[in-house]
Design an enzyme around this catalytic site. Structure first.
Site, PDB file in Angstrom:
ATOM      1  N   LYS A 126       0.866  -1.039  -0.010  1.00  0.00           N
ATOM      2  CA  LYS A 126      -0.039   0.005  -0.056  1.00  0.00           C
ATOM      3  C   LYS A 126       0.849   1.165   0.053  1.00  0.00           C
ATOM      4  O   LYS A 126       1.546   1.539   0.992  1.00  0.00           O
ATOM      5  CB  LYS A 126      -0.951  -0.092   1.340  1.00  0.00           C
ATOM      6  CG  LYS A 126      -1.846   1.269   1.468  1.00  0.00           C
ATOM      7  CD  LYS A 126      -2.554   1.081   2.367  1.00  0.00           C
ATOM      8  CE  LYS A 126      -3.389   2.499   2.716  1.00  0.00           C
ATOM      9  NZ  LYS A 126      -4.475   2.498   3.753  1.00  0.00           N
TER      10      LYS A 126
ATOM     11  N   LYS B 197      -2.235  -1.567  -3.745  1.00  0.00           N
ATOM     12  CA  LYS B 197      -3.105  -0.304  -3.610  1.00  0.00           C
ATOM     13  C   LYS B 197      -2.276   0.815  -3.914  1.00  0.00           C
ATOM     14  O   LYS B 197      -1.268   1.111  -3.040  1.00  0.00           O
ATOM     15  CB  LYS B 197      -3.733  -0.384  -2.206  1.00  0.00           C
ATOM     16  CG  LYS B 197      -4.855   0.920  -2.048  1.00  0.00           C
ATOM     17  CD  LYS B 197      -5.481   0.855  -0.846  1.00  0.00           C
ATOM     18  CE  LYS B 197      -6.074   2.117  -0.462  1.00  0.00           C
ATOM     19  NZ  LYS B 197      -6.125   2.540   0.959  1.00  0.00           N
TER      20      LYS B 197
HETATM   21  C1  PBG Z   1      -7.585   3.508   5.718  1.00  0.00           C
HETATM   22  C2  PBG Z   1      -7.665   3.581   4.063  1.00  0.00           C
HETATM   23  C3  PBG Z   1      -7.585   4.576   3.239  1.00  0.00           C
HETATM   24  C4  PBG Z   1      -8.188   3.893   1.935  1.00  0.00           C
HETATM   25  C5  PBG Z   1      -8.434   2.647   2.193  1.00  0.00           C
HETATM   26  N1  PBG Z   1      -8.385   2.289   3.714  1.00  0.00           N
HETATM   27  C6  PBG Z   1      -7.078   5.659   3.455  1.00  0.00           C
HETATM   28  C7  PBG Z   1      -5.699   5.951   3.527  1.00  0.00           C
HETATM   29  O1  PBG Z   1      -4.846   5.161   3.827  1.00  0.00           O
HETATM   30  O2  PBG Z   1      -5.415   7.249   3.651  1.00  0.00           O
HETATM   31  C8  PBG Z   1      -8.249   4.621   0.538  1.00  0.00           C
HETATM   32  C9  PBG Z   1      -9.194   4.080  -0.164  1.00  0.00           C
HETATM   33  C10 PBG Z   1      -9.636   4.871  -1.410  1.00  0.00           C
HETATM   34  O3  PBG Z   1      -8.962   5.960  -1.655  1.00  0.00           O
HETATM   35  O4  PBG Z   1     -10.486   4.682  -2.113  1.00  0.00           O
HETATM   36  N2  PBG Z   1      -6.206   3.740   5.930  1.00  0.00           N
END
Ligand code: PBG
Length: 338
Positions: free
Chosen positions: A209, A262
């Site tokens: 991520k 992601k």
């Molecule tokens: C929680 C999380 C996030 C997303 C999914 N889980 C935001 C982040 O990490 O700031 C992003 C999902 C999206 O942008 O659709 N940490």
């Protein structure tokens, strides 16, 4: 001016052409016959944002077509999605009270826990996944518990994640999806689940991520923008690829059943590399900023939304994703069925 037929016959020597790829593109039926990759709607997961209250449907300005839903409306939405053939949803809780310890994240009667119980009792077949993070629950918006210096304290955060994971499992969540990027969280969660008899609870880790600007609209939706700093001390540097493989392998070693990459669009190479390196299902998250860009350009008439969406979705399949978490899932199922 000579006619074209005459020009071509005279000047172009075609004797070197031995292969003619166009033969396999000649008709729709032929293209269907030889297609290498297909969009698999059975592998779609639709994210849902759960807010307090009842009969609440709040539009999200930067994500046209997506709403934040109260629990009753979440169940209603799930019924509709299931009737369209969707197999799985991913829940995000958006509480109206937050604190330094993310307490509402491990409240047995928190939003995700109650929503999961109600969805599972109404629709036992629908797979309920829950994003497991703290940023929607902390008053500072970071994904973990802070130490005295304002840094996210890795190991204290694990304790909170484990508490929350257990409440999710007890509420009937099928897939726990840690998205915080703390070191060791998959192992901590797996052990705690197994120790409590939840060996059936599946872990889909946000393994690779990235610290991405593509999450902007989500942070409006989930009300989780960090009050200071950014997430670069825990989420990955977008420039790194080897590290993404390391993260995926570490999470698998610690017990992840499914690993995720992601965001998706700017990280197709990572999806492919992870797919080739691991023997578990690979998921990708087609995130909020990717959704918002398509919607914004389509609203202006600059692109044709449905074609762009289908092209992106087949791209994720081609890159090697088995599972696609996407805000376009409902829209796709409405257009094509499951
Ligand atoms: C929680 C999380 C996030 C997303 C999914 N889980 C935001 C982040 O990490 O700031 C992003 C999902 C999206 O942008 O659709 N940490």
């Amino acid at each position: 001016m000579k006619n074209v037929g005459e020009l071509v016959r005279r000047k172009v020597d075609t004797s070197y052409i031995v292969e003619r790829p166009r033969r396999l593109r000649a008709s729709a039926a032929m293209r269907d016959l030889v297609r290498e990759n297909r969009i698999n709607p059975e592998g779609f997961i639709q994210p849902l944002f759960v807010v307090p209250g009842s009969r609440v449907r709040q539009p999200i300005a930067s994500m046209p077509g997506i709403e934040r839903l109260s629990i009753d409306e979440t169940v209603r939405e799930c019924r509709e999605l299931a009737s369209l053939g969707l197999r799985a949803v991913l829940l995000f809780g958006v509480p109206d009270e937050k604190d330094a310890m993310a307490s509402l994240n491990y409240d047995p009667n928190g939003l995700v826990q109650r929503a999961a119980r109600e969805i599972k009792s109404a629709l036992p077949e629908l797979i309920v996944a829950a994003d497991l993070c703290n940023c929607e629950y902390t008053d500072h918006g970071h994904c973990g518990i802070l130490d005295e210096r304002g840094d996210v304290d890795n190991d204290r955060t694990l304790e909170v994640l484990v508490l929350a994971a257990l409440t999710y499992a007890r509420a009937g969540v099928d897939i726990i999806a840690p998205s915080d990027m703390m070191d060791g969280r998959v192992g901590a969660i797996r052990r705690a689940l197994d120790a409590d008899g939840y060996y059936r609870s599946t872990i889909m880790s946000y393994a690779s991520k990235y610290a991405s600007a593509f999450y902007g609209p989500f942070r409006d939706a989930a009300d989780s923008t960090p009050a200071f700093g950014d997430r670069r001390t825990y989420q990955m540097d977008p420039a790194n690829a080897r590290e993404a493989l390391r993260e995926a392998l570490l999470d698998i070693d610690e017990g992840a059943d499914i690993v995720m990459v992601k965001p998706a669009l700017a990280y197709m190479d990572i999806i492919r590399q992870v797919r080739d390196a691991v023997d578990r299902p690979v998921a990708t998250y087609n995130v909020s900023g990717e959704y918002a860009m398509v919607k914004a350009a389509a609203e202006r008439g600059w692109i044709e939304e449905s074609k762009i969406v289908d092209e992106m979705l087949v791209g994720f399949a081609r890159a090697g994703a088995d599972i696609v978490i996407t805000y376009f899932a409902k829209d796709y199922l409405r257009r094509h069925g499951a």
